[in-house]
Enzyme design. Structure first.
Site, PDB file in Angstrom:
ATOM      1  N   ASP B  25      24.777  30.861 -13.227  1.00 37.80           N
ATOM      2  CA  ASP B  25      25.598  31.342 -12.119  1.00 37.80           C
ATOM      3  C   ASP B  25      26.816  30.428 -12.005  1.00 37.80           C
ATOM      4  O   ASP B  25      26.664  29.223 -11.797  1.00 37.80           O
ATOM      5  CB  ASP B  25      24.742  31.292 -10.839  1.00 37.80           C
ATOM      6  CG  ASP B  25      25.384  32.056  -9.700  1.00 37.80           C
ATOM      7  OD1 ASP B  25      26.410  32.716  -9.932  1.00 37.80           O
ATOM      8  OD2 ASP B  25      24.856  31.983  -8.579  1.00 37.80           O
ATOM      9  N   ASP B 120      30.164  36.800 -12.740  1.00 36.19           N
ATOM     10  CA  ASP B 120      29.924  35.354 -12.730  1.00 36.19           C
ATOM     11  C   ASP B 120      28.456  34.978 -12.923  1.00 36.19           C
ATOM     12  O   ASP B 120      28.074  33.847 -12.649  1.00 36.19           O
ATOM     13  CB  ASP B 120      30.444  34.756 -11.416  1.00 36.19           C
ATOM     14  CG  ASP B 120      29.797  35.403 -10.193  1.00 36.19           C
ATOM     15  OD1 ASP B 120      29.039  36.376 -10.370  1.00 36.19           O
ATOM     16  OD2 ASP B 120      30.049  34.941  -9.070  1.00 36.19           O
ATOM     17  N   GLU B 121      27.618  35.902 -13.331  1.00 39.95           N
ATOM     18  CA  GLU B 121      26.215  35.523 -13.545  1.00 39.95           C
ATOM     19  C   GLU B 121      25.581  36.331 -14.672  1.00 39.95           C
ATOM     20  O   GLU B 121      26.046  37.431 -15.008  1.00 39.95           O
ATOM     21  CB  GLU B 121      25.403  35.687 -12.257  1.00 39.95           C
ATOM     22  CG  GLU B 121      25.387  37.100 -11.726  1.00 39.95           C
ATOM     23  CD  GLU B 121      24.430  37.277 -10.547  1.00 39.95           C
ATOM     24  OE1 GLU B 121      23.320  36.705 -10.581  1.00 39.95           O
ATOM     25  OE2 GLU B 121      24.797  38.002  -9.607  1.00 39.95           O
TER      26      GLU B 121
END
Lengths: 325, 371
Positions: B25, B120-121
């Site tokens: 993350d 973003d993950e």
């Protein structure tokens, strides 16, 4: 009734009658008759369920259907019939037909708008035809001599295509527009088609009043470039037109296939712009304009572009493909 | 053929036992991108959001802004009230996308099984079944990523996606938390229920009434107690996850999603149209961000409305060309809401916005005439 065609020709007839033959088989049989022979005999004896077709050494027997079940086809009567120049009518239709939609989910767009209005002189009429598939819009206006009623109808593009395939006889086309159908008569052949219900988009409103850029190009040269570059605009990849001072670069790129690019000198000034189009729509537009020189009018990369030629009452509006990034 | 069943079952167990999954993350990703693009923002409370004087929503708050209580999904106006001195900047999605692409390309060059689940993950399956080699591999990855992209990431690692995700959130920013698969249940047990994906504030409050406060409390429920507390499939799925049981594999080649959506159950029912519309703005913005992150655009929007009495309505609209902005998507969702309110005007407990008829951005963006 979607579409019907009645045609007649002279023959030596012994006794009157009618037969209903299976269409495709009959046509296939007729097409394959011996080419050296000039006569064909079609025979059905009363009470028989077969019709025979013979020509030289060839002989067919076909099962027939009962004539009572065959629908009554609309025939040309004298009511509301008027005449137009055959060539002018078909040329007008031919130039817009490709822009009609093939998607049946919006029936109105599968048709061609046929409009007769007052002409520029008392003795003339203006024939306008328009077609759109919502990605492009083609409009053609033709001035016709003679007195025709003012009216409009949306006619299936397919019926117009069939009409254009009927062998030319004479210079006139007779037509009558009724409430639910339209009838066209060319020599000994009559075609009737249903009319499409609904409101055709207001094509005059869709044509932008002004453009930011007008670029003039040699039409055939532009067409050749687009055809060559379009080879690399596969699947849904756009063909890109990039304008910079004095130059237009036509390019296309398809991932995992390749890319193509060509540059032409053009009279362009101002801030460079790039616009994308579906390659097929662009090519068809350039093809349907007539003339040595073609005008490409643009506003910006997300507004419609317009193809036309000086002195030709034809407009081909084409929507761009929004370019990524 | 009973033996086939047994073999498959054994295979599944073997796979579950040997799988080690990491969740990566990126820390305060949008804010971190802004700092890279504008070094003068460094060290300041920074909020990436819509208009703080309008209906904007907070997308990311930098770690300097978090002590003020500013969190993602909070209204930007509330964030402004909490910290008027913070820097409020509008999202520059194109820049975030560019950086995100660079991050995931870099990771994919090093790891063979990567499933990106957002801008973003993402999850990474490790080829080692043991925790300690995994720790070394992931620490290298984390440091390499920071060196290469100047972006910090928190990584969690465990025997399942659920454990990995919770672990990545365990120590932020820049944390690396490795939970050996046999310790999954022990790791989860003391954590507050809301740490478990799928448990929102409202469900948490309901479970608190039943004296359930930790993930361990939920894991310990008997079938009978579970049926009473959380009836339906959702209950047993949540309890499985609370026990660290989660068979979802890491899928390195996910199909293009059919839809993207966001919904929210409100702490208290909404009764005014203005409140509902403000929420649709936020939900549409969040759906839009996700579409952009996946390089997708959408031609269809669905509004989901659940009234206070659980009656649920969905209303959809399909457009000629893809939505061009979050505002367009929100406007369409709001007009659907108004239509639904015309059919039944009542307080709502949940609103959702879904975008479907997805296409890849740029590829299918043929514009149509407004017919």
């Amino acid at each position: 009734m979607e579409l019907s065609i009645i045609s007649s020709f002279e023959a030596e007839i012994e006794g009157e009658g009618a037969s209903v033959v299976p269409g495709k088989v009959f046509v296939d049989a007729c097409r394959s008759l011996p080419s050296g022979e000039s006569e064909v005999t079609i025979e059905q004896t009363s009470g028989s369920r077969m019709v025979s077709l013979s020509c030289g050494s060839a002989s067919y027997r076909l099962n027939v259907s009962t004539t009572e079940d065959f629908p009554r086809l609309p025939e040309m009567t004298s009511e509301g019939v008027f005449k137009v120049n055959r060539e002018a009518f078909l040329e007008t239709a031919g130039r817009v037909a490709r822009a009609a939609s093939r998607d049946e989910s919006r029936p109105v767009l599968t048709g061609i708008l046929v409009q007769f209005e007052k002409g520029s002189a008392a003795s003339t009429r203006k024939l306008t035809m328009a077609a759109t598939d919502s990605y492009r819009l083609a409009v053609r206006e033709t001035e016709l001599a003679g007195d025709t009623p003012e009216l409009e109808a949306i006619v299936p593009a397919r019926a117009i295509a069939e009409l254009a395939r009927i062998p030319a006889t004479g210079s006139e086309l007779e037509l009558a527009i009724h409430d639910n159908h339209a009838i066209f008569s060319l020599g000994d052949t009559t075609l009737s088609t249903r009319r499409i219900d609904g409101q055709f988009p207001n094509h005059r409103q869709l044509l932008p009043e002004a453009f930011e850029h007008t670029v003039k190009l040699a039409r055939l040269e532009f067409l050749d470039v687009v055809r060559r570059v379009a080879v690399m605009a596969q699947r849904t990849s756009p063909i890109r037109l990039h304008f910079d001072a004095g130059l237009m670069t036509v390019s296309a790129q398809t991932q995992d296939v390749g890319e193509a690019s060509e540059t032409l000198p053009v009279a362009f000034s101002g801030v460079p712009i790039e616009i994308g189009f579906n390659a097929e729509f662009l090519r068809e537009g350039i093809e349907s304009v007539i003339g040595d020189e073609i005008e490409l009018n643009l506003i910006n990369p997300i507004r419609p572009g317009l193809l036309r030629a000086e002195g030709d009452s034809f407009w081909y509006l084409i929507m761009p493909i929004r370019l990524a990034g | 053929m009973p033996s086939t069943g047994r073999r498959t079952f054994a295979g599944k167990i073997a796979r579950l036992l040997s799988t080690v999954i990491a969740h990566l993350d990126l820390d305060a990703f949008f804010a971190a991108c802004e700092v890279l693009d504008h070094p003068e923002y460094a060290g300041k409370p920074l909020v990436v959001s819509g208009d703080p004087h309008g209906r904007g929503v907070v997308m990311t708050a930098s770690y300097e802004a978090r002590p003020f209580g500013i969190r993602s999904a909070m209204s930007a106006a509330e964030a402004f009230r909490r910290c008027p001195d913070a820097l409020f900047v509008r999202p520059d999605i194109e820049s975030y996308r560019r950086r995100s692409r660079a991050v995931w390309e870099w990771i994919r060059k090093r790891m063979s099984c990567v499933e990106q689940v957002g801008i973003d993950e993402g999850y990474i399956e490790l080829k080692t079944p043991y925790a300690e080699p995994a720790r070394t591999i992931l620490a290298d990855l984390q440091q390499g990523l920071l060196r290469e992209t100047r972006l910090s990431a928190s990584i969690g690692c465990g025997g399942s996606k659920t454990v990995a995700k919770i672990a990545s959130d365990y120590r932020k920013p820049g944390g690396l938390t490795v939970v050996p698969p046999e310790q999954s249940a022990a790791f989860l047990a003391p954590l507050e229920l809301r740490a478990l994906p799928g448990i929102g504030p409202r469900l948490e409050a309901r479970l608190a009434e039943l004296k359930l406060r930790t993930i361990g409390d939920l894991a310990a429920l008997t079938d009978e107690e579970l049926r009473r507390a959380l009836p339906g499939v959702v209950g047993s799925e949540l309890r499985d996850r609370a026990r660290g049981i989660d068979g979802r594999p890491v899928d390195p080649s996910p199909q293009m999603p059919v839809s993207q959506g966001a919904e929210e159950t409100f702490p208290r029912d909404l009764s005014t149209l203005a409140e509902m519309e403000a929420w649709l703005d936020r939900l549409a913005e969040s759906v839009w961000t996700r579409l952009i992150a996946h390089d997708l655009c959408a031609r269809r929007v669905t509004a989901k409305i659940r009234y206070f009495d659980f009656q649920t309505l969905t209303r959809s609209q399909t457009m000629g060309e893809p939505f061009a902005s979050a505002e367009e998507l929100a406007a369409a969702a709001k007009s659907l809401l108004r239509r639904a309110m015309g059919e039944r005007e009542a307080a709502v407990r949940l609103l959702g916005v879904y975008a479907s008829k997805l296409c890849e951005r740029g590829k299918e963006a043929q514009i149509r005439l407004p017919l």
